[in-house]
Write a protein that holds these residues in place. Structure first.
Motif, PDB file in Angstrom:
ATOM      1  N   ALA A   1       0.833  -1.206   0.000  1.00  0.00           N
ATOM      2  CA  ALA A   1       0.000   0.000   0.000  1.00  0.00           C
ATOM      3  C   ALA A   1       0.868   1.257   0.000  1.00  0.00           C
ATOM      4  N   CYS A   2       1.921   1.240   0.800  1.00  0.00           N
ATOM      5  CA  CYS A   2       2.798   2.416   0.871  1.00  0.00           C
ATOM      6  C   CYS A   2       3.570   2.623  -0.433  1.00  0.00           C
ATOM      7  N   GLU A   3       3.915   1.545  -1.118  1.00  0.00           N
ATOM      8  CA  GLU A   3       4.584   1.706  -2.407  1.00  0.00           C
ATOM      9  C   GLU A   3       3.605   2.256  -3.454  1.00  0.00           C
TER      10      GLU A   3
ATOM     11  N   ASP B   1       3.490   5.866  -2.640  1.00  0.00           N
ATOM     12  CA  ASP B   1       4.699   6.581  -3.052  1.00  0.00           C
ATOM     13  C   ASP B   1       4.783   6.769  -4.562  1.00  0.00           C
ATOM     14  N   LYS B   2       4.164   5.887  -5.315  1.00  0.00           N
ATOM     15  CA  LYS B   2       4.171   5.968  -6.788  1.00  0.00           C
ATOM     16  C   LYS B   2       2.847   6.509  -7.333  1.00  0.00           C
ATOM     17  N   TYR B   3       1.982   6.968  -6.442  1.00  0.00           N
ATOM     18  CA  TYR B   3       0.638   7.392  -6.834  1.00  0.00           C
ATOM     19  C   TYR B   3       0.653   8.470  -7.917  1.00  0.00           C
TER      20      TYR B   3
ATOM     21  N   VAL C   1      -6.237   4.106  -8.953  1.00  0.00           N
ATOM     22  CA  VAL C   1      -5.721   2.982  -8.167  1.00  0.00           C
ATOM     23  C   VAL C   1      -6.763   2.595  -7.120  1.00  0.00           C
ATOM     24  N   ILE C   2      -7.013   1.287  -7.018  1.00  0.00           N
ATOM     25  CA  ILE C   2      -7.997   0.770  -6.072  1.00  0.00           C
ATOM     26  C   ILE C   2      -7.414  -0.448  -5.363  1.00  0.00           C
TER      27      ILE C   2
ATOM     28  N   LYS D   1       5.319  -3.577 -12.110  1.00  0.00           N
ATOM     29  CA  LYS D   1       4.692  -4.263 -13.253  1.00  0.00           C
ATOM     30  C   LYS D   1       3.439  -3.518 -13.725  1.00  0.00           C
ATOM     31  N   ALA D   2       2.665  -2.983 -12.776  1.00  0.00           N
ATOM     32  CA  ALA D   2       1.459  -2.229 -13.138  1.00  0.00           C
ATOM     33  C   ALA D   2       1.836  -0.950 -13.889  1.00  0.00           C
TER      34      ALA D   2
END
Length: 148
Positions: A48-50, A53-55, A65-66, A140-141
């Motif tokens: 979740a934190c990654e 951080d990449k949001y 993102v969900i 990967k996403a």
């Protein structure tokens, strides 16, 4: 079980604010949906934190993102607040959406599976990644979104 090219399923779940979220409201947007086992566990918190951080990278790619788990909305609210998660967290307490996506349990059925799905703006599945380890789901996403 969703296959590459399949359309984003229609579903409704409660979010971290206990409001109804409908997948119909994200049509014509790229979407990253990640299923994870449980709020506040080490691997799920790291994942979740990654994503947090990449949001901005996901937003720059035009993606919503969900995160989805079986935790209730109160748990999601605490989890989101504690870790300052800027994205939608959905409660799938009965596992209906998990089943709709074909996410299987892991570790001999002991844990809900960890799986990430990426849909392009037309709503077609362009990536499905299954690994109980939280590492690599985010990269990967993002890679799938930049190729789309």
């Amino acid at each position: 079980m969703l296959q590459l090219g399949d359309k984003l399923p229609v579903f409704e779940l409660e979010d971290q604010r206990a409001e109804i979220f409908s997948s119909v409201n994200i049509e014509n947007k790229a979407v990253v949906i990640y299923f994870y086992p449980k709020d506040f566990t080490p691997g799920c918190t790291a994942e979740a934190c990654e994503f947090r951080d990449k949001y901005e990278d996901f937003k720059d790619a035009g993606a919503v993102v969900i995160g989805i788990s079986s935790d209730d909305t109160a748990s999601h609210a605490k989890f989101s607040k504690k870790y300052k998660l800027p994205f939608i967290m959905l409660s799938d307490s009965n596992g209906k959406v998990r089943k709709q996506f074909g996410v299987k349990s892991s570790l001999m059925g002991l844990l809900p599976g960890r799986e990430t799905f990426v849909f392009d703006k037309s709503g077609s599945l362009i990536m499905r990644y299954n690994s109980i380890k939280s590492k690599n789901h985010i990269s990967k996403a993002l890679k799938a979104l930049t190729k789309a």
